[in-house]
Design a protein around this motif. Sequence first.
Motif, PDB file in Angstrom:
ATOM      1  N   HIS A   1      -5.913  -7.179   0.030  1.00 32.72           N
ATOM      2  CA  HIS A   1      -6.223  -5.740   0.010  1.00 32.72           C
ATOM      3  C   HIS A   1      -5.849  -5.174  -1.364  1.00 32.72           C
ATOM      4  O   HIS A   1      -4.715  -5.315  -1.812  1.00 32.72           O
ATOM      5  CB  HIS A   1      -5.391  -5.073   1.122  1.00 32.72           C
ATOM      6  CG  HIS A   1      -5.478  -3.590   1.189  1.00 32.72           C
ATOM      7  ND1 HIS A   1      -4.397  -2.809   1.556  1.00 32.72           N
ATOM      8  CD2 HIS A   1      -6.495  -2.733   0.968  1.00 32.72           C
ATOM      9  CE1 HIS A   1      -4.763  -1.537   1.551  1.00 32.72           C
ATOM     10  NE2 HIS A   1      -6.020  -1.464   1.197  1.00 32.72           N
TER      11      HIS A   1
ATOM     12  N   GLU B   1      -6.614  -1.514  -3.889  1.00 35.28           N
ATOM     13  CA  GLU B   1      -7.127  -0.140  -3.771  1.00 35.28           C
ATOM     14  C   GLU B   1      -6.806   0.671  -5.020  1.00 35.28           C
ATOM     15  O   GLU B   1      -5.713   0.578  -5.560  1.00 35.28           O
ATOM     16  CB  GLU B   1      -6.471   0.527  -2.556  1.00 35.28           C
ATOM     17  CG  GLU B   1      -6.808   1.984  -2.356  1.00 35.28           C
ATOM     18  CD  GLU B   1      -6.052   2.589  -1.180  1.00 35.28           C
ATOM     19  OE1 GLU B   1      -6.493   3.617  -0.661  1.00 35.28           O
ATOM     20  OE2 GLU B   1      -4.999   2.024  -0.785  1.00 35.28           O
TER      21      GLU B   1
ATOM     22  N   ASP C   1       0.870  -1.176   0.000  1.00 35.79           N
ATOM     23  CA  ASP C   1       0.000   0.000   0.000  1.00 35.79           C
ATOM     24  C   ASP C   1       0.906   1.224   0.000  1.00 35.79           C
ATOM     25  O   ASP C   1       1.830   1.320   0.814  1.00 35.79           O
ATOM     26  CB  ASP C   1      -0.893  -0.022   1.247  1.00 35.79           C
ATOM     27  CG  ASP C   1      -1.999   1.016   1.223  1.00 35.79           C
ATOM     28  OD1 ASP C   1      -2.083   1.800   0.255  1.00 35.79           O
ATOM     29  OD2 ASP C   1      -2.786   1.051   2.187  1.00 35.79           O
TER      30      ASP C   1
ATOM     31  N   GLU D   1     -11.076   0.616  -1.294  1.00 33.91           N
ATOM     32  CA  GLU D   1     -10.060  -0.371  -0.930  1.00 33.91           C
ATOM     33  C   GLU D   1     -10.629  -1.565  -0.164  1.00 33.91           C
ATOM     34  O   GLU D   1     -10.577  -1.609   1.055  1.00 33.91           O
ATOM     35  CB  GLU D   1      -8.918   0.277  -0.144  1.00 33.91           C
ATOM     36  CG  GLU D   1      -9.305   1.163   1.023  1.00 33.91           C
ATOM     37  CD  GLU D   1      -8.075   1.739   1.719  1.00 33.91           C
ATOM     38  OE1 GLU D   1      -7.095   0.996   1.931  1.00 33.91           O
ATOM     39  OE2 GLU D   1      -8.100   2.930   2.061  1.00 33.91           O
TER      40      GLU D   1
ATOM     41  N   GLY E   1     -12.226   2.733   3.079  1.00 30.47           N
ATOM     42  CA  GLY E   1     -11.686   3.653   2.092  1.00 30.47           C
ATOM     43  C   GLY E   1     -12.053   5.074   2.485  1.00 30.47           C
ATOM     44  O   GLY E   1     -12.681   5.313   3.529  1.00 30.47           O
TER      45      GLY E   1
END
Length: 258
Positions: free
Chosen positions: A230, A232, A94, A201, A167
């Motif tokens: 995960h 995003e 991320d 996300e 998110g």
Amino acid sequence: MILYKTEEDIELIRQSALILSKAHGEIARLIKPGITTLQLDKVAEEFIRDNGGKPSFKNYNGFPYSLCISVNSVVVHGMPSNYTLNEGDIISVDCGVYKNGFHSDCAYTHAVGEVSPEVHKLLAVTKESLYLALEKAVAGNRLGDVSFAVQEYAEKNGFTVVRELVGHGIGRNLHEAPEVPNYGRRGQGVKLQNGLVIAVEPMVNLGSRHIVQEDDGWTIRTKDNKPSAHFEHTIVVRKDKAEILTTFDYIEEAIKRS
């Protein structure tokens, strides 16, 4: 208060998102057994700074790194370390970039070598749930339509959705209104309007949806220690179809070549 973006703002976010997407591609080339997560963090920071950006996460509320690197049962906010990646791990990367006064945010979960069929399915379903959610991120719909799309698809496939983490809107600040949950009810929540920039996300678990925070004050792990995925994108709500500002193209090109 929700801050809608002008076309000029969106163009600046797009430039930030391009650097971010390319940084993800640089990291993807290196993800294989034997590399440490700290090495990945160093490469990301150098690439972002060399391209005129700043890592959004570094020193954000005291977070000391450029990447959140979450391995296996870590959901989000894992810290880079001397941990060496092993065959069969999964790793969520991320990252955020700040440039021209605006942030962008993007995450991708990688398989390290061969993973089990159930983990492979977890990654595929989580990524698919992101794109199903983005289909609902159009003007006139409600935020609950986006949230429900993630929840419905994940749960239909036998997985669970993390509820405590969401998110968010994004722009001059890394986290802005509104919050974008990954569960909800269709037709509920804020009405989506053109020019809303959000980071969507999905965080999806193989086992229970419950999470715990580790003693470092950052790392969020699944309570049952089962894997979590995960993905995003930073996107703009538009009239007919969401505009995706970040892209996984650089990542997927790197994976193909490796």
